[in-house]
Design an enzyme around this catalytic site. Structure first.
Site, PDB file in Angstrom:
ATOM      1  N   ASP A  92       0.854  -1.189   0.000  1.00 12.06           N
ATOM      2  CA  ASP A  92       0.000   0.000   0.000  1.00 12.06           C
ATOM      3  C   ASP A  92       0.890   1.239   0.000  1.00 12.06           C
ATOM      4  OD1 ASP A  92       0.945   0.240   2.582  1.00 12.06           O
ATOM      5  OD2 ASP A  92      -0.908  -0.428   3.530  1.00 12.06           O
ATOM      6  N   ASP A 266      -8.069  -7.246   0.627  1.00 13.05           N
ATOM      7  CA  ASP A 266      -7.143  -7.537   1.725  1.00 13.05           C
ATOM      8  C   ASP A 266      -7.814  -7.124   3.017  1.00 13.05           C
ATOM      9  OD1 ASP A 266      -5.696  -4.929   3.122  1.00 13.05           O
ATOM     10  OD2 ASP A 266      -6.587  -4.503   1.175  1.00 13.05           O
ATOM     11  N   CYS A 304     -13.117 -28.577   7.376  1.00 10.20           N
ATOM     12  CA  CYS A 304     -11.915 -27.782   7.115  1.00 10.20           C
ATOM     13  C   CYS A 304     -10.669 -28.669   7.145  1.00 10.20           C
ATOM     14  CB  CYS A 304     -11.807 -26.669   8.155  1.00 10.20           C
ATOM     15  SG  CYS A 304     -10.320 -25.674   7.982  1.00 10.20           S
ATOM     16  N   CYS A 309      -7.961 -27.827  12.582  1.00 13.91           N
ATOM     17  CA  CYS A 309      -9.155 -28.679  12.531  1.00 13.91           C
ATOM     18  C   CYS A 309      -8.799 -30.158  12.392  1.00 13.91           C
ATOM     19  CB  CYS A 309     -10.060 -28.248  11.380  1.00 13.91           C
ATOM     20  SG  CYS A 309     -10.798 -26.620  11.628  1.00 13.91           S
ATOM     21  N   HIS A 335      -6.121 -21.346  10.799  1.00 14.60           N
ATOM     22  CA  HIS A 335      -7.486 -21.755  10.454  1.00 14.60           C
ATOM     23  C   HIS A 335      -8.236 -20.634   9.731  1.00 14.60           C
ATOM     24  CE1 HIS A 335     -11.592 -23.165  10.598  1.00 14.60           C
ATOM     25  NE2 HIS A 335     -11.886 -21.951  11.029  1.00 14.60           N
TER      26      HIS A 335
END
Length: 375
Positions: A92, A266, A304, A309, A335
């Site tokens: 950015d 983002d 997942c 997981c 996760h």
């Protein structure tokens, strides 16, 4: 060297899927870019970020120019080598952080002078300096230096800010020069005013950029107002270039943005939420610190494939979070980033198959169910 190019492979309604080709690899769109503010996605190794499915990371010009400094990163071989990420990086411009973090800032036609939030030292960012910093960092996609006024603001303030940003966009393009293998993106401003957004888009189109961002949203205006703006703003920008919605967002924000023609996003949300115990699943959001998880041997999300997981129970993740163990931030961030990349992959597949509307219905229905019942 290969130029950065964009190809659209399929559309479904206004949603698009395609590929941004760069010398450092392909970016599959719609793409979610994890945020690596200070040359790291917090609590993650770069190879782990790649394993979640991320094709590109975002680095932060404001933070890196203050520490360790862009000049130091350049001497050490550039940002990719410095942080051990060999795929594309977008940086950015520093504009948003100057407005939101720095103290005692002074805005003029030339640029912004401000005091560092770290040590109070005085700095200046101009469009030319922003281009220089991003060149030293060596990022693949560079953002124009712009001003992002906080909403709500009156129309005159939004208009004058947008006009300043368009003058800065021209200076950014002139300073960026000819850099094969790198792209400069312009940033559309104009608040929630359709005619100002159109003026901004026309100005950017006249200057000409490798891609176009929609700035000045997700700054507190609410989802309804943001979607109202996205009903027209992406269509004002060139069809054949990537469209990047900056700083978005929650899963349903992302899905709504893709449905309105956005290609890139983002947000710090998945990584920041991981560190505070907020977990995104197909059935909505859960809070791992709640006592209901204390004796639960089940995974966060049985569908997942992430390590949290696959290998750990809710009971364990609750325990390490309450104990303030570092592995908690690592597993929950992994996760959440994995969930976000699964979300993008699901949308890409649905757009390709022409089933995006049905996919959206399923997405919202699953989230409306809420978390699985406690044991």
């Amino acid at each position: 060297m290969t130029e950065i190019s964009y190809q659209i492979n399929a559309t479904d309604g206004r949603a698009r899927t395609g590929v941004i080709n760069t010398p450092r690899g392909e970016i599959r769109t719609p793409a979610f870019m994890p945020v690596g503010t200070a040359a790291t996605v917090k609590a993650m190794m770069p190879e782990s970020v790649r394993q979640t499915g991320a094709d590109i990371l975002l680095g932060n010009t404001y933070h890196l120019m203050l520490r360790p400094t862009a000049e130091r990163v350049d001497r050490l071989g550039g940002l990719h080598k410095f942080m051990n990420w060999d795929r594309p990086i977008l940086t950015d411009s520093g504009g948003f952080q100057v407005m939101s973090l720095a103290s005692l800032r002074k805005l003029t036609e030339r640029g912004v002078t401000f005091k560092s939030h770290i040590d109070g030292s005085k700095h200046e960012i101009t469009p030319e300096r922003s281009m220089e910093i991003q060149k030293l960092l060596g990022s693949d996609i560079v953002m124009c230096f712009d001003e992002c006024p906080a909403l709500p603001a009156d129309r005159d303030r939004i208009a004058s800010s947008m006009e300043l940003s368009m003058r800065w966009a021209k200076r950014s393009k002139d300073a960026f020069g000819d850099r094969p293998g790198h792209a400069l993106f312009g940033i559309q401003q104009g608040g929630l005013e359709e005619d100002l957004r159109q003026q901004s888009a026309d100005a950017l189109r006249d200057i000409g950029f490798g891609g176009y961002a929609i700035g000045g949203l997700a700054v507190g205006e609410g989802q309804e107002a943001m979607f109202g703006c996205l009903d027209y703003a992406p269509e004002q920008l060139p069809q054949d270039k990537p469209r990047y919605l900056m700083g978005v967002g929650k899963p349903d924000d992302i899905v709504g943005a893709v449905a309105r023609g956005i290609d890139m996003m983002d947000c710090v949300l998945p990584s920041r939420s991981g560190r505070t115990g907020q977990v995104f699943t197909r059935k909505g959001v859960l809070n791992i610190k709640n006592a209901r998880h204390m004796d639960d041997p089940r995974p966060l999300d049985e569908d997942c494939g992430c390590p949290a997981c696959q290998n750990y129970s809710r009971a364990y993740l609750h325990h390490v979070f309450r104990s303030q163990e570092m592995i908690s931030s690592m597993l929950l961030t992994w996760h959440n980033l994995h969930y976000y990349q699964d979300l993008m992959a699901g949308m890409r597949d649905a757009i390709t198959a022409g089933t995006f509307e049905a996919w959206q219905r399923d997405f919202h229905a699953n989230r409306a169910q809420g978390d699985i019942d406690p044991l």
